[in-house]
Design a protein around this motif. Sequence first.
Motif, PDB file in Angstrom:
ATOM      1  N   GLU A 164      14.149   3.023  -4.485  1.00  0.00           N
ATOM      2  CA  GLU A 164      12.761   2.606  -4.718  1.00  0.00           C
ATOM      3  C   GLU A 164      11.881   3.793  -5.116  1.00  0.00           C
ATOM      4  O   GLU A 164      10.992   3.661  -5.960  1.00  0.00           O
ATOM      5  N   SER A 165      12.126   4.956  -4.513  1.00  0.00           N
ATOM      6  CA  SER A 165      11.329   6.135  -4.857  1.00  0.00           C
ATOM      7  C   SER A 165      11.507   6.494  -6.330  1.00  0.00           C
ATOM      8  O   SER A 165      10.539   6.859  -7.017  1.00  0.00           O
ATOM      9  N   ALA A 166      12.723   6.380  -6.834  1.00  0.00           N
ATOM     10  CA  ALA A 166      12.986   6.683  -8.243  1.00  0.00           C
ATOM     11  C   ALA A 166      12.281   5.680  -9.152  1.00  0.00           C
ATOM     12  O   ALA A 166      11.742   6.048 -10.207  1.00  0.00           O
ATOM     13  N   GLN A 167      12.259   4.402  -8.753  1.00  0.00           N
ATOM     14  CA  GLN A 167      11.575   3.381  -9.554  1.00  0.00           C
ATOM     15  C   GLN A 167      10.075   3.666  -9.634  1.00  0.00           C
ATOM     16  O   GLN A 167       9.475   3.593 -10.710  1.00  0.00           O
ATOM     17  N   LEU A 168       9.474   3.994  -8.481  1.00  0.00           N
ATOM     18  CA  LEU A 168       8.041   4.274  -8.459  1.00  0.00           C
ATOM     19  C   LEU A 168       7.720   5.538  -9.252  1.00  0.00           C
ATOM     20  O   LEU A 168       6.764   5.573 -10.035  1.00  0.00           O
ATOM     21  N   MET A 169       8.548   6.564  -9.090  1.00  0.00           N
ATOM     22  CA  MET A 169       8.290   7.828  -9.781  1.00  0.00           C
ATOM     23  C   MET A 169       8.536   7.720 -11.279  1.00  0.00           C
ATOM     24  O   MET A 169       7.976   8.493 -12.061  1.00  0.00           O
ATOM     25  N   SER A 170       9.345   6.768 -11.701  1.00  0.00           N
ATOM     26  CA  SER A 170       9.522   6.560 -13.142  1.00  0.00           C
ATOM     27  C   SER A 170       8.238   6.049 -13.775  1.00  0.00           C
ATOM     28  O   SER A 170       8.020   6.168 -14.980  1.00  0.00           O
ATOM     29  N   LEU A 171       7.353   5.481 -12.950  1.00  0.00           N
ATOM     30  CA  LEU A 171       6.072   4.979 -13.434  1.00  0.00           C
ATOM     31  C   LEU A 171       4.975   6.033 -13.347  1.00  0.00           C
ATOM     32  O   LEU A 171       4.253   6.275 -14.324  1.00  0.00           O
ATOM     33  N   VAL A 172       4.830   6.690 -12.177  1.00  0.00           N
ATOM     34  CA  VAL A 172       3.677   7.584 -11.947  1.00  0.00           C
ATOM     35  C   VAL A 172       4.078   9.018 -11.654  1.00  0.00           C
ATOM     36  O   VAL A 172       3.220   9.842 -11.321  1.00  0.00           O
ATOM     37  N   GLY A 173       5.355   9.340 -11.794  1.00  0.00           N
ATOM     38  CA  GLY A 173       5.788  10.685 -11.452  1.00  0.00           C
ATOM     39  C   GLY A 173       5.576  10.938  -9.969  1.00  0.00           C
ATOM     40  O   GLY A 173       5.756  10.038  -9.136  1.00  0.00           O
ATOM     41  N   GLY A 174       5.163  12.165  -9.635  1.00  0.00           N
ATOM     42  CA  GLY A 174       4.898  12.489  -8.234  1.00  0.00           C
ATOM     43  C   GLY A 174       3.417  12.670  -7.965  1.00  0.00           C
ATOM     44  O   GLY A 174       3.034  13.395  -7.034  1.00  0.00           O
ATOM     45  N   HIS A 175       2.554  12.037  -8.772  1.00  0.00           N
ATOM     46  CA  HIS A 175       1.107  12.175  -8.625  1.00  0.00           C
ATOM     47  C   HIS A 175       0.693  11.716  -7.222  1.00  0.00           C
ATOM     48  O   HIS A 175       0.827  10.534  -6.884  1.00  0.00           O
ATOM     49  N   PRO A 176       0.169  12.615  -6.374  1.00  0.00           N
ATOM     50  CA  PRO A 176      -0.100  12.267  -4.972  1.00  0.00           C
ATOM     51  C   PRO A 176      -0.982  11.039  -4.779  1.00  0.00           C
ATOM     52  O   PRO A 176      -0.653  10.163  -3.980  1.00  0.00           O
ATOM     53  N   ALA A 177      -2.097  10.944  -5.511  1.00  0.00           N
ATOM     54  CA  ALA A 177      -3.016   9.821  -5.301  1.00  0.00           C
ATOM     55  C   ALA A 177      -2.396   8.502  -5.748  1.00  0.00           C
ATOM     56  O   ALA A 177      -2.573   7.468  -5.095  1.00  0.00           O
ATOM     57  N   LEU A 178      -1.645   8.525  -6.857  1.00  0.00           N
ATOM     58  CA  LEU A 178      -1.038   7.291  -7.354  1.00  0.00           C
ATOM     59  C   LEU A 178       0.109   6.845  -6.451  1.00  0.00           C
ATOM     60  O   LEU A 178       0.311   5.644  -6.250  1.00  0.00           O
ATOM     61  N   ILE A 179       0.838   7.801  -5.906  1.00  0.00           N
ATOM     62  CA  ILE A 179       1.907   7.470  -4.945  1.00  0.00           C
ATOM     63  C   ILE A 179       1.296   6.870  -3.683  1.00  0.00           C
ATOM     64  O   ILE A 179       1.757   5.836  -3.173  1.00  0.00           O
ATOM     65  N   GLN A 180       0.241   7.514  -3.159  1.00  0.00           N
ATOM     66  CA  GLN A 180      -0.401   7.013  -1.937  1.00  0.00           C
ATOM     67  C   GLN A 180      -0.912   5.587  -2.140  1.00  0.00           C
ATOM     68  O   GLN A 180      -0.735   4.724  -1.271  1.00  0.00           O
ATOM     69  N   LEU A 181      -1.541   5.327  -3.268  1.00  0.00           N
ATOM     70  CA  LEU A 181      -2.095   3.999  -3.523  1.00  0.00           C
ATOM     71  C   LEU A 181      -0.997   2.948  -3.587  1.00  0.00           C
ATOM     72  O   LEU A 181      -1.137   1.842  -3.047  1.00  0.00           O
ATOM     73  N   ALA A 182       0.112   3.281  -4.235  1.00  0.00           N
ATOM     74  CA  ALA A 182       1.227   2.334  -4.319  1.00  0.00           C
ATOM     75  C   ALA A 182       1.797   2.039  -2.937  1.00  0.00           C
ATOM     76  O   ALA A 182       2.014   0.869  -2.577  1.00  0.00           O
ATOM     77  N   LEU A 183       2.020   3.081  -2.150  1.00  0.00           N
ATOM     78  CA  LEU A 183       2.618   2.887  -0.824  1.00  0.00           C
ATOM     79  C   LEU A 183       1.688   2.099   0.095  1.00  0.00           C
ATOM     80  O   LEU A 183       2.145   1.301   0.921  1.00  0.00           O
ATOM     81  N   TYR A 184       0.395   2.323  -0.053  1.00  0.00           N
ATOM     82  CA  TYR A 184      -0.570   1.557   0.740  1.00  0.00           C
ATOM     83  C   TYR A 184      -0.429   0.062   0.450  1.00  0.00           C
ATOM     84  O   TYR A 184      -0.367  -0.757   1.367  1.00  0.00           O
ATOM     85  N   HIS A 185      -0.401  -0.305  -0.831  1.00  0.00           N
ATOM     86  CA  HIS A 185      -0.293  -1.718  -1.191  1.00  0.00           C
ATOM     87  C   HIS A 185       1.056  -2.299  -0.778  1.00  0.00           C
ATOM     88  O   HIS A 185       1.134  -3.455  -0.343  1.00  0.00           O
ATOM     89  N   LEU A 186       2.112  -1.500  -0.909  1.00  0.00           N
ATOM     90  CA  LEU A 186       3.433  -1.993  -0.505  1.00  0.00           C
ATOM     91  C   LEU A 186       3.505  -2.166   1.003  1.00  0.00           C
ATOM     92  O   LEU A 186       4.076  -3.140   1.496  1.00  0.00           O
ATOM     93  N   ALA A 187       2.910  -1.240   1.754  1.00  0.00           N
ATOM     94  CA  ALA A 187       2.943  -1.330   3.217  1.00  0.00           C
ATOM     95  C   ALA A 187       2.102  -2.486   3.730  1.00  0.00           C
ATOM     96  O   ALA A 187       2.408  -3.084   4.770  1.00  0.00           O
ATOM     97  N   SER A 188       1.025  -2.818   2.996  1.00  0.00           N
ATOM     98  CA  SER A 188       0.173  -3.924   3.429  1.00  0.00           C
ATOM     99  C   SER A 188       0.644  -5.265   2.874  1.00  0.00           C
ATOM    100  O   SER A 188      -0.018  -6.288   3.063  1.00  0.00           O
ATOM    101  N   CYS A 189       1.781  -5.233   2.165  1.00  0.00           N
ATOM    102  CA  CYS A 189       2.429  -6.451   1.667  1.00  0.00           C
ATOM    103  C   CYS A 189       1.564  -7.233   0.681  1.00  0.00           C
ATOM    104  O   CYS A 189       1.692  -8.464   0.578  1.00  0.00           O
ATOM    105  N   THR A 190       0.671  -6.551  -0.024  1.00  0.00           N
ATOM    106  CA  THR A 190      -0.113  -7.247  -1.044  1.00  0.00           C
ATOM    107  C   THR A 190       0.642  -7.340  -2.358  1.00  0.00           C
ATOM    108  O   THR A 190       0.298  -8.151  -3.216  1.00  0.00           O
TER     109      THR A 190
END
Length: 466
Positions: A349-375
Amino acid sequence: MNLQEHKTKRRRGVVLTSTGIQRLQEAIISWEVIKNQGYRLTLEELSRQINISTKTLTRLWSLSKGVDQKTLKLCFSAFNLKLREEDYTVLNGENKTEALDFLSKYSYTPKDNSSQFSTYKIENHWSYPDGPIALDSPLYIDRPPIEEVVYREITRPGCVIRIRAPRQMGKSSLVLRLLAFANRKRYRTVNVNCHQIDDHCLTDLNKLLRCLCWKIAQQLDIEPNLDNEWDEEIGYKLSCSFYLQKYILQQSDSPIVLVLSDVDRFFDYPHITQEFFALLRSWCEEARQNQNWQKLRLVVVYSTEQYISLDINRSPFNIGLPIRLNEFTQTQVEDLARKYELDWSPGQESAQLMSLVGGHPALIQLALYHLASCTLTLPDLIREAIANGGIYRHHLWRHWIKLQSNPHLVKTYTELVTQPGSLTLDPVDAYKLESLGLICFEGDRILPRCELYRTYFKKQLYTTMV
């Protein structure tokens, strides 16, 4: 209606639903992007915009107490929204269970007036990733050896630390931890955000320096006493330097850490820029031979979103310890996913997400927040982001607005996203695009920073040309 029923009816209030929260939050962010250059509103600024008290706003965002429907209408209409039935729920006996269940998952906590406006917290301790990562948050990811290096450097007499990175790369979160370390060492600390300085102070060097000295004295709990200590006859820069050396530093037995954040603000005022940064440089040079000046530890934080042309001998941007914040590695992304309690398979899953936004800290945090909140699920998140920006829409809007302000850069970036890796850019253009966070370097190739940027801006730029 008896008296008790009348009192009950009067006490009855409404609170925002998750739908209402999302609609209002997105409208506020859109307003900030268009009207406020992308900078978030403080609680007082939001109060003035909506025309209700900060106390009422705090009740609204806490979700622990109801507000009247008129207040909600004011909030929504202030940002060109019409209040809908699905935006709020009434706190009464009929839906008390539903409301309590909602409140167990969501609560609002406004930040103080000196920081950015806060959004809601979801169940457990995950807060919406907007602004610096709080000191007590488990979601901060160390980026060795950066933290250790800046902690060590701040203990050196007369040091200068330059923290440079595009917006949302973690500069403010690092500064919070550096200041906390300094406080543990019993240093005195001052944190000046240059966006808090009024515009009129940036057109007059004397006003700017007096404003800066006042802020320093206030944060150190020293009576500013500027009228008695300021002598304009000897010149503004000398007066400021003597004020700091003879009045501020002399009253402190311990080092003073002075953080100047968002100094990019000054670049819009070239006549001020030259003089102000030359003054900073002179303080650094004084520290090499003056023990009093060695108490001052200077931290300059910037993203350099404009190419600056300063005399190399008068610039503070070529001395001291340079710190560049890099993107998260895949290991760090997976570590952060674990902190969000996501059950991810190593390297998938980390590779899939990083293929979209790289390792950009704010974009990673935002994605993980939405995934953790099940939205959202990860496939849906990626699909929507590629289609229309998805959860990154407001982030992309801010970049698009900045890019449009420079037609030459628009043309250059158009060529880059349509022919990635095949262009040789002018160094100044490359510098500007890198400072905006829009490109990265892969060996001698210059590429769009991530796939999200490539697809979004290719579509936007194509639409603009058509």
